[in-house]
Design a protein around this motif. Structure first.
Motif, short mmCIF file in Angstrom:
data_model
loop_
_atom_site.label_atom_id
_atom_site.label_comp_id
_atom_site.label_asym_id
_atom_site.label_seq_id
_atom_site.Cartn_x
_atom_site.Cartn_y
_atom_site.Cartn_z
N PHE A 1 1.25 -1.12 0.31
CA PHE A 1 -0.05 -0.16 0.03
C PHE A 1 0.70 1.48 -0.02
O PHE A 1 1.96 1.41 1.03
N ASN A 2 0.61 1.93 -0.41
CA ASN A 2 1.81 3.35 -1.06
C ASN A 2 0.97 3.97 -0.50
O ASN A 2 0.14 5.07 -0.28
N ARG B 1 -0.05 7.75 -1.33
CA ARG B 1 -1.28 7.80 -2.72
C ARG B 1 -2.19 8.56 -1.97
O ARG B 1 -3.17 9.01 -2.28
N LEU B 2 -2.71 7.45 -0.50
CA LEU B 2 -3.57 8.04 0.12
C LEU B 2 -3.59 9.71 0.39
O LEU B 2 -4.20 9.99 0.83
N TYR C 1 -1.09 5.83 8.29
CA TYR C 1 -0.82 4.19 7.07
C TYR C 1 -0.29 5.99 5.17
O TYR C 1 0.72 5.18 4.90
N GLU C 2 -0.49 6.83 5.98
CA GLU C 2 0.44 7.96 5.09
C GLU C 2 1.87 8.12 4.58
O GLU C 2 2.37 8.22 3.99
N VAL D 1 -9.50 -0.40 2.83
CA VAL D 1 -9.30 -0.41 1.11
C VAL D 1 -10.42 0.37 0.68
O VAL D 1 -10.77 1.35 -0.10
N ARG E 1 -8.49 1.32 -6.67
CA ARG E 1 -7.74 0.45 -6.31
C ARG E 1 -6.25 0.32 -6.59
O ARG E 1 -5.13 0.40 -5.79
N TYR F 1 -3.40 3.00 -5.58
CA TYR F 1 -2.96 3.28 -4.00
C TYR F 1 -1.85 1.65 -4.08
O TYR F 1 -1.31 1.61 -2.28
N TYR F 2 -1.31 1.36 -4.90
CA TYR F 2 -0.77 -0.22 -5.06
C TYR F 2 -0.03 0.14 -5.75
O TYR F 2 1.04 -0.71 -6.30
#
Length: 395
Positions: A6-7, A10-11, A39-40, A51, A62, A65-66
């Motif tokens: 998870f990036n 990007r969140l 997360y960020e 997610v 989706r 975010y990946y």
């Protein structure tokens, strides 16, 4: 289902693009603010159900975010026409939109040849008035009225896009953006609640910034007074470019103190009445007293908020990116639904198809996959039998 890590960056990007605070995301996911920060910052990853909520609420697919950026980017700072009345929260979505437009344009460059922007025209030591004469000469415009400045800018290599970020404090913004060592000057027109004539001035204003200021400063690092000087210079350039001194002076001098005369000139010069009055004063065609009287008439007639013709003449729409996408799709070079996928594969950033449609000004749904209709031979035979029966029945 999800590939890679998870990036978190990007969140943060999706959150800020949607003008959401960390607290709002925390409430949305039913977690603490500290957890969203983790997360960020890549110190934790949200659970699958979280997610799914992020995807649904923030509007990015989706894959967004990946993945990680597969491109290099540089920007020299953005010129906002309303820098001091707009908040940082309002500017952030505009900055991201500008980046997305640059990526889309860079992608389309792989297929089509766009007009090249002549960067050598910038950076001369000219006054705004001199620069207006200079660029009109370079572009062989003479002193005639500008019919549609948006079309003019696109013909000379500027990248123009409309964006609907629901901000009433940002008219237009622009800056140079470099994607993978290719440079673009992006001009974004924000919102829909403005007239064609206001749009003319806004675009001329951004042209002035490109000619006089790009590459010299980072606008967001300037103090208030210095930035105001640059804004005033861009305004002066816009007035001189749209209303060249010699020709405009001849046309307005016939009756410069009558406000209804400016209404007739509006149809010729394609600029607002208030702008022409200001230009007439700056050129000493009317006195200060005349100017004040005309301003009072503008107020009395309610023309401050909306002038005659404002709701009749439609604003111009950018067409360069739109036509590029349509050429690719209509000539079967690539399917519309493949464009978001291609951009994701080349640049590592998955943009929603609806966003690409908006930024390129194609109709909504143009880039979505449509299941082809499958017709069997049986269906064809039934249809033929009905047609034959109808024909012979009439006989």
């Amino acid at each position: 289902m999800f590939n890679g890590d998870f990036n978190g960056a990007r969140l943060r990007e999706a959150r800020r693009f949607n003008k959401k605070t960390i607290s709002e995301i925390a409430d949305m996911l039913n977690v603490s603010k500290q957890m969203v920060s983790k997360y960020e910052n890549g110190k934790a990853a949200p659970a699958f159900d979280s997610v799914f909520t992020i995807i649904k609420e923030l509007g990015f697919p989706r894959e967004f975010y990946y993945a990680k950026d597969e491109y290099s980017m540089g920007s020299e700072g953005t010129f906002f026409r309303s820098r001091y009345t707009s908040t940082q929260k309002e500017k952030v979505p505009a900055e991201y939109s500008k980046k997305y437009v640059a990526i889309i344009r860079d992608y389309l460059n792989n297929f089509l040849d766009f007009p090249e922007l002549e960067w050598s025209l910038t950076g001369e030591d000219y006054s705004p008035e001199e620069y207006a004469k200079f660029i009109r000469n370079e572009w062989n415009l003479g002193e005639k009225p500008i019919i549609d400045i948006m079309n003019l800018l696109e013909e000379h290599g500027f990248v123009v896009s409309n964006v609907k970020n629901s901000s009433d404090k940002v008219d237009a913004f622009s800056s140079r953006v470099e994607i993978n060592e290719s440079s673009y000057f992006i001009i974004m027109i924000e919102g829909e609640n403005f007239s064609f004539y206001r749009q003319q001035f806004s675009l001329a204003h951004e042209l002035g910034h490109w000619l006089m200021h790009q590459g010299m400063y980072n606008p967001q690092e300037l103090d208030r007074d210095t930035y105001r000087i640059m804004e005033d210079e861009a305004n002066s350039f816009a007035a001189a470019f749209l209303l060249p001194q010699s020709t405009f002076s001849k046309t307005v001098s016939a009756n410069p103190r009558q406000i209804d005369f400016y209404l007739s000139l509006k149809k010729i010069w394609n600029v607002s009445i208030s702008m022409m009055i200001m230009r007439a004063r700056n050129l000493d065609i009317i006195s200060t007293d005349d100017y004040i009287k005309l301003q009072r008439q503008l107020n009395y007639r309610g023309w401050r908020k909306e002038e005659p013709l404002d709701n009749i003449k439609r604003i111009s729409e950018p067409i360069a990116l739109k036509q590029a996408v349509q050429i690719l799709v209509e000539n079967n070079i690539i399917e519309g639904y493949e464009i978001p996928r291609e951009i994701s594969g080349r640049y590592g950033i998955a943009l929603p198809s609806g966003m690409i449609e908006e930024l390129t000004n194609v109709e909504q749904g143009y880039l979505k996959y449509t299941q082809p209709e499958i017709i069997s031979l049986k269906d064809i035979k039934i249809k033929k039998d009905k047609l034959d029966g109808g024909f012979y029945g009439k006989a």
